[in-house]
Enzyme design. Structure first.
Site, PDB file in Angstrom:
ATOM      1  N   TYR A 114       0.850  -1.196   0.000  1.00 40.27           N
ATOM      2  CA  TYR A 114       0.000   0.000   0.000  1.00 40.27           C
ATOM      3  C   TYR A 114       0.891   1.253   0.000  1.00 40.27           C
ATOM      4  O   TYR A 114       2.116   1.149  -0.075  1.00 40.27           O
ATOM      5  CB  TYR A 114      -0.988  -0.063   1.167  1.00 40.27           C
ATOM      6  CG  TYR A 114      -1.927  -1.251   1.000  1.00 40.27           C
ATOM      7  CD1 TYR A 114      -2.873  -1.260  -0.021  1.00 40.27           C
ATOM      8  CD2 TYR A 114      -1.816  -2.381   1.795  1.00 40.27           C
ATOM      9  CE1 TYR A 114      -3.708  -2.362  -0.220  1.00 40.27           C
ATOM     10  CE2 TYR A 114      -2.643  -3.482   1.603  1.00 40.27           C
ATOM     11  CZ  TYR A 114      -3.588  -3.460   0.592  1.00 40.27           C
ATOM     12  OH  TYR A 114      -4.393  -4.545   0.383  1.00 40.27           O
ATOM     13  N   GLY A 130      -4.971 -13.528  11.961  1.00 41.03           N
ATOM     14  CA  GLY A 130      -6.117 -12.981  11.259  1.00 41.03           C
ATOM     15  C   GLY A 130      -7.176 -14.049  11.105  1.00 41.03           C
ATOM     16  O   GLY A 130      -8.146 -14.143  11.868  1.00 41.03           O
ATOM     17  N   ARG A 131      -6.933 -14.934  10.159  1.00 40.06           N
ATOM     18  CA  ARG A 131      -7.971 -15.891   9.768  1.00 40.06           C
ATOM     19  C   ARG A 131      -8.362 -16.859  10.880  1.00 40.06           C
ATOM     20  O   ARG A 131      -9.510 -17.294  10.950  1.00 40.06           O
ATOM     21  CB  ARG A 131      -7.512 -16.630   8.512  1.00 40.06           C
ATOM     22  CG  ARG A 131      -7.491 -15.717   7.301  1.00 40.06           C
ATOM     23  CD  ARG A 131      -6.779 -16.340   6.144  1.00 40.06           C
ATOM     24  NE  ARG A 131      -5.351 -16.466   6.386  1.00 40.06           N
ATOM     25  CZ  ARG A 131      -4.518 -17.103   5.596  1.00 40.06           C
ATOM     26  NH1 ARG A 131      -4.979 -17.704   4.522  1.00 40.06           N
ATOM     27  NH2 ARG A 131      -3.225 -17.150   5.866  1.00 40.06           N
TER      28      ARG A 131
HETATM   29  C1  LIG Z   1      -9.970 -10.691   4.506  1.00 43.20           C
HETATM   30  C2  LIG Z   1      -8.600 -10.184   4.874  1.00 43.20           C
HETATM   31  C3  LIG Z   1      -8.352  -8.825   4.844  1.00 43.20           C
HETATM   32  C4  LIG Z   1      -7.096  -8.339   5.224  1.00 43.20           C
HETATM   33  N1  LIG Z   1      -6.904  -6.979   5.295  1.00 43.20           N
HETATM   34  C5  LIG Z   1      -5.753  -6.501   5.826  1.00 43.20           C
HETATM   35  C6  LIG Z   1      -5.601  -5.129   6.110  1.00 43.20           C
HETATM   36  O1  LIG Z   1      -6.487  -4.308   5.920  1.00 43.20           O
HETATM   37  N2  LIG Z   1      -4.421  -4.718   6.632  1.00 43.20           N
HETATM   38  C7  LIG Z   1      -3.396  -5.574   6.895  1.00 43.20           C
HETATM   39  O2  LIG Z   1      -2.347  -5.160   7.358  1.00 43.20           O
HETATM   40  N3  LIG Z   1      -3.522  -6.892   6.635  1.00 43.20           N
HETATM   41  C8  LIG Z   1      -4.681  -7.375   6.130  1.00 43.20           C
HETATM   42  N4  LIG Z   1      -4.833  -8.726   5.957  1.00 43.20           N
HETATM   43  C9  LIG Z   1      -3.708  -9.613   6.273  1.00 43.20           C
HETATM   44  C10 LIG Z   1      -3.813 -10.125   7.708  1.00 43.20           C
HETATM   45  O3  LIG Z   1      -3.728  -9.099   8.639  1.00 43.20           O
HETATM   46  C11 LIG Z   1      -2.728 -11.177   7.990  1.00 43.20           C
HETATM   47  O4  LIG Z   1      -1.470 -10.566   7.896  1.00 43.20           O
HETATM   48  C12 LIG Z   1      -2.767 -12.334   7.009  1.00 43.20           C
HETATM   49  O5  LIG Z   1      -4.082 -12.779   6.841  1.00 43.20           O
HETATM   50  C13 LIG Z   1      -1.891 -13.490   7.464  1.00 43.20           C
HETATM   51  O6  LIG Z   1      -2.241 -13.884   8.761  1.00 43.20           O
HETATM   52  P1  LIG Z   1      -3.220 -15.143   9.069  1.00 43.20           P
HETATM   53  O7  LIG Z   1      -2.612 -16.320   8.398  1.00 43.20           O
HETATM   54  O8  LIG Z   1      -3.238 -15.231  10.554  1.00 43.20           O
HETATM   55  O9  LIG Z   1      -4.546 -14.797   8.480  1.00 43.20           O
HETATM   56  C14 LIG Z   1      -6.065  -9.232   5.573  1.00 43.20           C
HETATM   57  C15 LIG Z   1      -6.331 -10.599   5.588  1.00 43.20           C
HETATM   58  C16 LIG Z   1      -7.576 -11.090   5.264  1.00 43.20           C
HETATM   59  C17 LIG Z   1      -7.832 -12.565   5.321  1.00 43.20           C
HETATM   60  S1  SF4 Z   2     -11.047 -21.203   6.646  1.00 48.63           S
HETATM   61 FE1  SF4 Z   2     -10.747 -20.336   4.616  1.00 48.63          FE
HETATM   62  S2  SF4 Z   2     -12.298 -18.721   4.505  1.00 48.63           S
HETATM   63 FE2  SF4 Z   2     -12.049 -19.206   6.696  1.00 48.63          FE
HETATM   64  S3  SF4 Z   2     -10.552 -17.755   7.406  1.00 48.63           S
HETATM   65 FE3  SF4 Z   2      -9.482 -19.631   6.861  1.00 48.63          FE
HETATM   66  S4  SF4 Z   2      -8.812 -19.235   4.798  1.00 48.63           S
HETATM   67 FE4  SF4 Z   2     -10.404 -17.741   5.188  1.00 48.63          FE
END
Ligand SMILES: Cc1cc2nc3c(=O)[nH]c(=O)nc-3n(C[C@H](O)[C@H](O)[C@H](O)COP(=O)(O)O)c2cc1C
Ligand code: SF4
Length: 643
Positions: A171, A316-317
């Site tokens: 970004y 996040g997820r």
């Molecule tokens: C739907 C979605 C929207 C996201 N939007 C942002 C965001 O606005 N800002 C950001 O820094 N990261 C964003 N991310 C990235 C997450 O903060 C995180 O770094 C990424 O999903 C990896 O972590 P996880 O495996 O725990 O999900 C987004 C992730 C998802 C799934």
């Molecule tokens: S299960 Fe799939 S849809 Fe749900 S948060 Fe994880 S990656 Fe995203």
């Protein structure tokens, strides 16, 4: 004491005391914000539920500081004081849970979704969005710097505990930092010190408008994973500078649109894939360092903190999939955590398609304000579920949660249905995490599962269910291609390949380039088979998320597997086939096997057994119409809540 004692130790972020080491990372979820950019009940309840789940810190994703940098249509607009009251309402809803609540301030730059994009230089984003951005003038840079400061002040006034500056993921700030997207020749481009100036100016402007007590964290990339981009060496050089500028924490992530490694990696990528980046930055600063990326197991999160690789873990997820993850980990009931399976389908894929985000395994995401927690049914009913795939198990779970007496029948030896097979090809194993979770849940809730038991009239008569839920799934259709059954090739379905390890030989044609066809092609290629995929449509595996497909396509290219699209078959012959691809006539020969993976058909036969019986019958998942697990789980929970 919790088994994860390091994870559940408190920590100070500047002046802020945080009860544990878990941060819900910013996610632009694209719902719960009205046309004016003000948050509404949908977003408020989504966050309230997650605060109640016990996370230490939580970030609102993608707060837009300036109209020129809006990443998605439904993100909070922070460029006008009018946004403050709705934000305060959200802060107040979260306050009772002692979760520290913050907003991520972002400007999308060239990765914004609209047509008036701006950037340091007029270079388009490498992927996802189209259009050449306008290079910012010095006056416009000043305006955006001030917009960050003003947005920070509004967050403080709204009652938030902290903010995070989004300097990562390609970004606007990251575009200034990265030599790949910044070719300016003024004070904001060229050498390192110039490229970091924009971020420094923003930090200083925020300070003047919020004072020094308000914690300001910064998310940066540990690596852009793109040629000519920002590297780990750059991140290590920047980290102490940010600390000196007053950063309360550093949150190290990775990737930009179009990078080799995606910011939001799918199940193909090892869990904890970016921890090494935070670990490399950590010794260089004394403020807390946060890591993120495919961290889903409490054991891994604990190991990261205990081993000193990072001070906090962002998820996040995993918190979309289960808002109660922190509470469950802290109290040692980790078996009840509903796991993210890394499919990326209902979350980031939906959001990038400008739809509201949700979660395949947790259809409640975004509907918390409508649904509330499951409530006991007015009367306990006898529920018979036919099929122990994800749809059947999820329906059984929800019905049992509400106090119904549930029996699940499945003719197979194992529960899991097609999901069990879908988890067999390389890199797909996490699909089984969902099946295992649902199996544990139904066992915990006292649901009886009878395997090796096809439904028949006798069982229905004996059990006398009030409600039947048909979740009997689907099976492959074998199309009538000219000459196929007269050929000398072995014709098998993708189910036979996966389930029965059907002999395939050295060279195989896979008919169908949908998700199942491609993962089977990968499975066969992994075993040393030469594979050609023939696909009728113009696009491969459209039902997959683009993030997940990205890694699968890389695997298929590496093997290599040959792909043909827009295929129409002319005829099969003894060891090959002639066909048109994109209108071009082609012929391939020397094959042993044809694997059919083109289309699926619903299994509805058991419906007949309920004719003329006073049973309330519902058909869900693939039995209704063959689709993805998202529909299976969604319909299952819906019916489980209705009966
Ligand atoms: C739907 C979605 C929207 C996201 N939007 C942002 C965001 O606005 N800002 C950001 O820094 N990261 C964003 N991310 C990235 C997450 O903060 C995180 O770094 C990424 O999903 C990896 O972590 P996880 O495996 O725990 O999900 C987004 C992730 C998802 C799934
Ligand atoms: S299960 Fe799939 S849809 Fe749900 S948060 Fe994880 S990656 Fe995203």
């Amino acid at each position: 004491m919790s088994a994860f004692k390091h994870l559940f130790q408190s920590i100070s972020i500047g002046s802020l005391k945080v009860k544990n080491r878990l941060l819900m990372s910013a996610m632009s979820i694209n719902f719960g914000v009205d046309d004016q950019g003000w948050v509404d009940d949908q977003l408020i309840e989504y966050f309230r539920v997650r605060a109640r789940g016990g996370v230490g810190m939580m970030l609102v994703g993608g707060g837009g500081v300036h109209p020129s940098g809006v990443e998605l249509p439904h993100l909070p607009a922070l460029w006008d004081d009018a946004c403050i009251p709705s934000l305060t309402r959200m802060v107040n809803a979260v306050r009772p849970y002692e979760t520290r609540f913050g907003v991520q301030l972002m400007h999308g730059g060239r990765q914004s979704y609209h047509d008036q994009k701006v950037a340091p230089s007029a270079i388009p984003a490498p992927a996802v969005v189209n259009g050449v951005p306008k290079a910012l003038t010095l006056m416009e840079i000043d305006e955006i710097v001030a917009a960050f400061g003003d947005a920070a002040r509004r967050c403080l006034e709204a009652g938030f505990d902290f903010i995070e500056i989004h300097g990562a993921h390609g970004y606007l700030i990251n575009q200034f930092l990265s030599p790949n997207s910044n070719i300016r020749e003024d004070a904001y481009g060229g050498p390192f010190d110039n490229r970091i100036r924009f971020l420094r100016d923003i930090m200083r402007d925020i300070r003047t408008k919020t004072g020094t007590d308000f914690p300001v964290g910064i998310r940066i990339n540990g690596d852009d994973y793109i040629d000519g981009g920002w590297t780990l060496a750059d991140a290590k050089r920047l980290a102490p500078i940010l600390e000196a500028e007053g950063a309360a924490y550093l949150h190290v992530s990775a990737g930009v649109y179009g990078s080799r490694q995606l910011t939001i990696p799918s199940m193909y990528v090892p869990q904890g894939c970016f921890v090494h980046l935070a670990e490399a930055v950590k010794p260089l600063v004394s403020v807390p360092v946060i890591t993120a990326g495919r961290i889903k197991l409490p054991e891994m999160a604990e190991r990261i903190i205990r081993g000193g690789q990072a001070d906090m873990v962002a998820m996040g997820r995993s918190l979309l999939a289960d808002p109660n993850w922190p509470h469950k980990a802290r109290t040692g009931i980790t078996d009840t955590i509903r796991p993210c399976i890394g499919c990326c389908l209902a979350c980031i894929h939906a959001v990038l398609a400008l739809e509201p985000g949700s979660c395949v395994v947790n259809p409640e995401v975004g509907r918390e304000y409508l649904l509330g927690d499951p409530v006991p049914a007015p009367a306990s009913k006898k529920v018979m579920v036919i099929g122990a795939g994800p749809a059947g198990l999820a329906a059984a779970r929800m019905a049992a949660l509400r106090g119904h007496q549930v029996l699940v029948l499945d003719e197979k030896r194992h529960a899991g249905g097609l999901a069990r097979l879908a988890a067999l090809p390389p890199g797909r194993g996490e699909i089984m995490d969902l099946v295992n979770f649902l199996e544990r849940e139904v066992a915990r809730l006292g649901v009886e599962i009878r395997l090796n038991t096809p439904v028949d009239a006798r069982i229905i008569t004996v059990e006398m269910p009030d409600v039947a839920i048909l979740a009997s799934g689907s099976m492959p259709e074998v199309p009538l291609y000219k000459g196929l059954f007269q050929s000398r090739m072995n014709v098998v379905t993708m189910l036979e390949v996966l389930e029965e390890n059907a002999a395939v030989g050295g060279k195989a044609i896979v008919m169908g380039g949908n998700q199942a066809g491609l993962v089977v092609a990968d499975h066969l290629a992994e075993q040393g088979c030469d594979v050609v995929v023939l696909h009728r449509k113009a696009h491969f595996a459209e039902e997959m998320s683009s993030n997940d497909r990205f890694y699968l396509r890389e695997r298929l290219t590496a093997h290599p597997v040959t792909l043909f699209k827009k295929v129409s078959i002319k005829r099969f012959f003894p060891h090959g086939v002639s066909f048109l691809s994109n209108g071009r006539p082609l012929e391939i020969d020397g094959f042993d096997t044809v694997v059919v993976s083109d289309a699926m058909t619903s299994i509805k036969k058991p419906l007949e057994l309920f004719k003329d019986r006073a049973v309330d019958v519902h058909v869900i998942g693939d039995a209704k119409s063959p689709r993805t697990i998202q529909f299976a789980v969604g319909e299952a929970e819906e019916i489980g809540r209705q009966i």
